[in-house]
Design an enzyme around this catalytic site. Structure first.
Site, short mmCIF file in Angstrom:
data_model
loop_
_atom_site.label_atom_id
_atom_site.label_comp_id
_atom_site.label_asym_id
_atom_site.label_seq_id
_atom_site.Cartn_x
_atom_site.Cartn_y
_atom_site.Cartn_z
N GLU A 199 -9.15 -27.73 51.35
CA GLU A 199 -9.23 -27.92 49.89
C GLU A 199 -9.75 -29.31 49.53
O GLU A 199 -9.20 -30.32 49.93
CB GLU A 199 -7.84 -27.73 49.26
CG GLU A 199 -7.83 -27.93 47.75
CD GLU A 199 -6.46 -27.69 47.12
OE1 GLU A 199 -5.48 -27.47 47.86
OE2 GLU A 199 -6.37 -27.74 45.87
N ASP A 209 -10.27 -25.66 43.88
CA ASP A 209 -9.21 -25.79 42.88
C ASP A 209 -9.89 -26.10 41.54
O ASP A 209 -10.66 -27.07 41.43
CB ASP A 209 -8.26 -26.92 43.30
CG ASP A 209 -7.07 -27.08 42.36
OD1 ASP A 209 -7.28 -27.12 41.14
OD2 ASP A 209 -5.93 -27.17 42.85
N ASP A 257 -3.31 -29.86 37.02
CA ASP A 257 -2.38 -28.76 37.31
C ASP A 257 -1.61 -28.23 36.10
O ASP A 257 -0.41 -28.02 36.17
CB ASP A 257 -1.37 -29.23 38.37
CG ASP A 257 -2.06 -29.69 39.64
OD1 ASP A 257 -2.67 -28.85 40.30
OD2 ASP A 257 -2.01 -30.90 39.94
N ASP A 289 -2.26 -22.69 41.20
CA ASP A 289 -1.78 -24.04 41.51
C ASP A 289 -1.59 -24.84 40.23
O ASP A 289 -2.52 -25.47 39.74
CB ASP A 289 -2.78 -24.75 42.44
CG ASP A 289 -2.25 -26.11 42.90
OD1 ASP A 289 -1.08 -26.41 42.61
OD2 ASP A 289 -3.01 -26.86 43.53
N TRP A 312 -4.53 -29.28 52.44
CA TRP A 312 -4.91 -30.28 51.44
C TRP A 312 -4.20 -31.59 51.77
O TRP A 312 -3.02 -31.59 52.10
CB TRP A 312 -4.52 -29.86 50.01
CG TRP A 312 -4.77 -31.01 49.07
CD1 TRP A 312 -5.98 -31.46 48.65
CD2 TRP A 312 -3.79 -31.91 48.52
NE1 TRP A 312 -5.82 -32.58 47.85
CE2 TRP A 312 -4.50 -32.89 47.76
CE3 TRP A 312 -2.40 -32.00 48.60
CZ2 TRP A 312 -3.84 -33.92 47.08
CZ3 TRP A 312 -1.74 -33.03 47.93
CH2 TRP A 312 -2.48 -33.98 47.18
N HIS A 355 -7.71 -22.02 43.94
CA HIS A 355 -6.51 -22.50 43.29
C HIS A 355 -6.80 -22.45 41.81
O HIS A 355 -7.45 -23.33 41.26
CB HIS A 355 -6.17 -23.93 43.74
CG HIS A 355 -5.34 -23.96 44.98
ND1 HIS A 355 -4.79 -25.11 45.48
CD2 HIS A 355 -4.93 -22.96 45.79
CE1 HIS A 355 -4.09 -24.82 46.58
NE2 HIS A 355 -4.18 -23.52 46.78
N ASP A 372 -4.79 -34.80 34.67
CA ASP A 372 -3.94 -33.87 35.43
C ASP A 372 -4.70 -32.60 35.79
O ASP A 372 -5.31 -31.97 34.93
CB ASP A 372 -2.70 -33.51 34.62
CG ASP A 372 -1.85 -32.48 35.35
OD1 ASP A 372 -1.50 -32.75 36.51
OD2 ASP A 372 -1.57 -31.41 34.79
N HIS A 423 -10.09 -29.74 40.26
CA HIS A 423 -10.47 -30.81 41.20
C HIS A 423 -11.90 -31.32 41.09
O HIS A 423 -12.45 -31.85 42.06
CB HIS A 423 -10.23 -30.36 42.64
CG HIS A 423 -8.79 -30.39 43.01
ND1 HIS A 423 -8.33 -30.27 44.29
CD2 HIS A 423 -7.68 -30.54 42.25
CE1 HIS A 423 -7.01 -30.33 44.31
NE2 HIS A 423 -6.60 -30.48 43.07
N LYS A 430 -11.08 -32.34 46.70
CA LYS A 430 -10.61 -32.92 45.44
C LYS A 430 -11.50 -34.10 45.07
O LYS A 430 -12.09 -34.74 45.95
CB LYS A 430 -9.15 -33.37 45.61
CG LYS A 430 -8.45 -33.73 44.32
CD LYS A 430 -6.94 -33.89 44.52
CE LYS A 430 -6.28 -34.24 43.20
NZ LYS A 430 -4.83 -34.32 43.28
C1 RNT Z 1 -3.32 -31.19 44.92
C2 RNT Z 1 -3.82 -29.88 45.42
C3 RNT Z 1 -2.83 -29.07 46.21
C4 RNT Z 1 -1.41 -29.18 45.67
C5 RNT Z 1 -0.42 -28.28 46.35
C6 RNT Z 1 0.97 -28.59 45.98
O1 RNT Z 1 -4.17 -31.76 44.01
O2 RNT Z 1 -4.29 -29.12 44.36
O3 RNT Z 1 -3.24 -27.77 46.29
O4 RNT Z 1 -1.38 -28.93 44.30
O5 RNT Z 1 -0.65 -28.34 47.70
ZN ZN Z 2 -4.80 -27.08 44.68
#
Ligand code: RNT
Ligand code: ZN
Length: 423
Positions: free
Chosen positions: A231, A264, A301, A331, A190, A291, A299, A267, A233
């Site tokens: 990955e 993810d 996460d 994640d 990523w 993820h 955010d 994302h 985003k």
């Molecule tokens: C960032 C990605 C990635 C990170 C990690 C720490 O938006 O989701 O996966 O969160 O690599």
């Molecule tokens: Zn991620």
């Protein structure tokens, strides 16, 4: 504190629940046998707010941010492993660890393009002792050469090459984990590359990223040791208008180059969900990495909670019989609550969602759908939500020797007093 159910009560509730599910044709013992063998990859970075051990003074960058200053965060690999041991002891089953390159152990500061397997030997020893598989990630952020927001797609060839070397070294370390531990390491790339405001040239960075990825993946590695994932985003902090590695970009790359695609959950557009993407993507790529995360406004996460989307993700994996094609990683990072609790809450929820999916009356639902009885399908789906799932989960925790129900929080409070508060 809540009064705990006795073992007798847990067993009795389970017996009744099992009968209730059997009435719908669901084999609970089979479901638990399956659940017991689903590994979740716990992300090391929840333990120290994505800091790592490369440089204690380096700040987090790359469009991601951990907020909060809850006391007791791990400052060394030894402390992080201790916290992870605690978290695993609260989670039923045998799980993996997802490491980032900045969690290396070395006496001197090692440049990212020079990281070696030996810098991760401590993690391998620990993983062997505790039977954890390890997954890996190059760290293409929190670094001066990533400070202007570009890495693998950078216009400067030297900077691009630096990150290519880092990713090549990371794949070798992934293969080392796989060889040593006897289970393939998923190495996930990523990068934060993107722009705060509208770019003129959207294509150039994407062409450069493609070339960089081709260079990174030029050497074939044994898939028994290392599996490559990429990955995507949609946006990050400071990359609101343009992200080089978008969904379409990496989906195309993964299909064309036989790579795993990492989805993810945080994302995508706020109303867009990854559950619906799983069957689409798996039509074209062999395996995917998830993820599991929770987006809240800007955010991506937040700690995973038992949301409809989490359940939908688990349902898709189970209904589609994709368990052997989906690598499940977490994640999220929250520095405002006890970090060990964050791991335990998020991972227990991921497993609870999987169990809920495994005890669905899938055969009956499929029959209803195949017969065009959408009334019955909706009615049964909704009734299934009220079945005594909690009794099955409690029994599973008891069987797996981990705390039942809210009592895992008691264990965390004790750990906080004895260990975290002393740091
Ligand atoms: C960032 C990605 C990635 C990170 C990690 C720490 O938006 O989701 O996966 O969160 O690599
Ligand atoms: Zn991620």
């Amino acid at each position: 504190m809540a009064r705990q159910p006795t073992e007798k009560q847990i067993n009795e509730a389970y017996r009744l629940a099992k009968e209730r599910y059997a009435g719908l044709g669901v084999d609970i013992e089979q479901a638990l046998a399956t659940l017991q063998h689903i590994p979740i990859s716990l992300h090391c970075w929840q333990g120290d707010d994505v800091g790592g051990f490369e440089d204690p003074d380096a700040g987090l960058s790359g469009g991601i941010m951990a907020t909060g200053n809850y006391p007791g965060k791990a400052r060394t690999a030894t402390e992080l492993r201790q916290d992870l041991d605690m978290a695993y002891s609260l989670i039923p089953g045998q799980h993996r660890l997802n490491l980032h390159a900045i969690y290396l152990e070395a006496d001197t500061k090692i440049p990212r393009d020079e990281i070696q397997p030996e810098h991760f030997a401590g993690w391998v020893d620990w993983a062997k002792e505790n039977q954890h598989g390890i997954d890996f990630n190059p760290t293409c952020f929190s670094h001066p050469l990533a400070a202007d927001g570009f890495t693998l797609s950078h216009a400067d060839e030297g900077i691009r090459q630096f990150w290519i070397e880092h990713c090549i070294a990371s794949r070798q370390i992934g293969a080392y984990f796989g060889r040593e531990l006897g289970t393939p390491c998923v190495t996930n790339v990523w990068i934060p590359d993107g722009m705060k405001d509208t770019p003129v040239d959207r294509l150039g960075p994407r062409q450069r990223l493609r070339e960089s990825l081709d260079a990174i993946f030029a050497e074939d590695l044994d898939p028994a040791h290392n599996l490559d994932a990429v990955e995507c985003k949609l946006f990050g902090l400071g990359s609101e208008s343009y992200v080089v590695g978008s969904h379409e970009f990496y989906m195309g790359y993964a299909i064309a180059n036989n790579k795993l695609l990492c989805l993810d959950a945080g994302h995508f557009h706020p109303t867009e969900v990854i559950s619906d993407k799983i069957s689409s993507v798996l039509t074209y790529v062999d395996e995917i990495l998830l993820h599991v995360s929770r987006g809240v406004r800007w955010d991506s996460d937040h700690v995973v909670t038992l949301t409809d989307e989490l359940q939908a993700i688990a349902q898709e994996i189970v209904r589609g019989r994709f368990l052997n094609r989906v690598h499940i990683g977490l994640d999220f990072f929250d520095a405002s609550i006890n970090r060990v609790a964050a791991w335990a809450i998020g991972t227990r929820n991921a497993l609870r969602a999987l169990l809920m999916a495994l005890v669905e009356p899938i055969d009956q639902l499929c029959d209803l759908e195949a017969n065009g009885d959408y009334t019955g399908r909706l009615a049964l789906m909704e009734e299934a939500k009220g079945l005594p799932f909690g009794a099955v989960w409690d029994y599973h925790c008891l069987q797996q020797n981990v705390p039942v129900g809210f009592s895992f929080v008691d264990a965390i409070r004790e750990y906080e007093k004895a260990v975290l508060a002393q740091r």
